[in-house]
Scaffold this active site. Structure first.
Site, mmCIF file in Angstrom:
data_model
loop_
_atom_site.group_PDB
_atom_site.id
_atom_site.type_symbol
_atom_site.label_atom_id
_atom_site.label_comp_id
_atom_site.label_asym_id
_atom_site.label_seq_id
_atom_site.Cartn_x
_atom_site.Cartn_y
_atom_site.Cartn_z
ATOM 1 N N HIS A 167 -6.540 -7.047 -0.525
ATOM 2 C CA HIS A 167 -6.687 -5.615 -0.782
ATOM 3 C C HIS A 167 -5.866 -5.216 -2.006
ATOM 4 C CE1 HIS A 167 -7.209 -5.972 3.712
ATOM 5 N NE2 HIS A 167 -8.353 -5.422 3.333
ATOM 6 N N ASP A 196 -4.741 -12.921 3.297
ATOM 7 C CA ASP A 196 -5.993 -12.455 3.886
ATOM 8 C C ASP A 196 -7.207 -12.678 3.003
ATOM 9 O OD1 ASP A 196 -4.864 -10.631 2.170
ATOM 10 O OD2 ASP A 196 -4.829 -8.971 3.583
ATOM 11 N N ASP A 216 -2.996 -10.330 -2.601
ATOM 12 C CA ASP A 216 -3.550 -9.905 -1.320
ATOM 13 C C ASP A 216 -5.035 -9.562 -1.502
ATOM 14 O OD1 ASP A 216 -2.339 -8.671 1.489
ATOM 15 O OD2 ASP A 216 -4.113 -7.578 0.803
ATOM 16 N N HIS A 229 0.816 -1.220 0.000
ATOM 17 C CA HIS A 229 0.000 0.000 0.000
ATOM 18 C C HIS A 229 0.847 1.267 0.000
ATOM 19 C CE1 HIS A 229 -3.595 -2.314 0.425
ATOM 20 N NE2 HIS A 229 -3.294 -2.761 1.634
#
Length: 342
Positions: free
Chosen positions: A196, A283, A194, A159
């Protein structure tokens, strides 16, 4: 497989994380590193300590202004009257409007910290730099001839933008590894699995055609980071067509994930990179506390097996995966699936 790990992350234990207006301890806790390390060790992988690769690899990705901010902000923050023990922003610049880089440290925090999930404590800079060394060392081993390596990075990185921390991350480990691989390879691909969107990675390579960026993730209509990760985002300038987002519906299970992965892998083959970086988030698991997608533990073996069959020199870089009893088994499944198919 060689697992690169440093215990220099342990002092980084952010306590402030705001969720729906409520303050809680961050989900990115030191115990995550311990669980992942134990799982790798129990599976018989070789644990390797990284060298200090100096400032060059991170400086190849992040701006000097941002690196200086990260290195010095905690000590400067402590000199502010009434400041908290951790740096946390309370103001951000408005996008797409002219603004001036602030002299105020509070303003600088808002400029360089994209949300309230990346608190900076006394040991954050130290942990982040060693996490980057882990990624760099894993990439160097691949350059030296290893088929694949696993960089057990903490804090994670995907990120983080060139000049902004975001979502538990400070230095973009996957981007640093990819840039390091560019020393020998004209083209490198980054595949982010991931849950996200890898928004920082996308932003760093948005206008570049030498690094292909692909992200499979929960649809940003319901899943953070919300503002990025939509299918129409394909890069700009020289990078037009070198960014691919594959957003997935809430609750997507193994077969749906693997179908999207087939599209990603076909794109990677067409790009013909010399090496691959996998931003390995865990995740997307069905029992992960985030509860966005529903990949099973055996599903990670299938996913990583399909990636291994690309036949590319590969650096696996640890990203997300909330603290849970499933974290270790998910890593074991992923690494085992990759090795079986490689």
């Amino acid at each position: 497989m060689k697992v690169i790990y440093s215990d220099q992350h342990i002092g980084h234990d952010p306590q402030q994380f705001i969720v729906r207006g409520r303050m809680k301890r961050s989900n990115e806790q030191p115990e995550r590193g311990t669980l992942l390390l134990n799982a790798a060790r129990q599976q018989g992988h070789t644990i390797v300590a990284p060298d200090d690769h100096g400032p060059g690899p991170r400086a190849a990705i992040h701006t000097p202004q941002y690196l200086r901010f990260l290195e010095t902000v905690w000590e400067r923050w402590q000199q502010l009257d009434g400041a908290s023990d951790e740096v946390l922003p309370n103001v951000h610049p408005f996008p797409n409007q002219p603004f001036t880089y602030p002299d105020s440290l509070v303003g600088q925090a808002g400029y360089h910290m994209g949300d309230m999930a990346c608190a900076i404590g006394r040991h954050t800079w130290h942990a982040a730099t060693w996490s980057a060394h882990v990624a760099t060392h894993a990439a160097q081993l691949v350059l030296d001839g290893e088929r694949a390596t696993y960089a057990l990075c903490r804090p994670p990185g995907h990120h983080a933008y060139a000049d902004r921390a975001n979502g538990f991350t400070y230095l973009n480990n996957a981007a640093i590894a990819a840039q390091h691989l560019r020393q020998q390879h004209d083209r490198v691909a980054i595949l982010d699995i991931d849950v996200h969107h890898g928004n920082g990675t996308q932003g760093i390579f948005w206008r570049r055609k030498d690094v292909l960026t692909i992200s499979l993730h929960g649809d940003p209509h319901f899943c953070t980071p919300f503002f990025t990760g939509h299918a129409h985002e394909v890069g700009e300038g020289d990078g037009l067509g070198y960014n691919l987002n594959l957003p997935l519906a809430r609750g997507t299970q193994d077969e749906g994930f693997l179908q999207a992965l087939a599209t990603a892998n076909a794109t990677i083959r067409a790009f013909a990179p010399g090496a691959l970086v996998v931003a390995l988030g865990l995740d997307a698991h069905e029992h992960d506390p985030y509860q966005a997608l529903a990949v099973s533990t055996p599903g990670f073996a299938r996913i990583l097996g399909d990636i291994a069959r690309l036949g590319l020199p590969t650096v696996l870089v640890q990203e997300g995966g909330y603290l849970s009893e499933d974290l270790g088994p998910n890593l074991a499944s992923a690494l085992g699936g990759f090795e079986k198919a490689a």
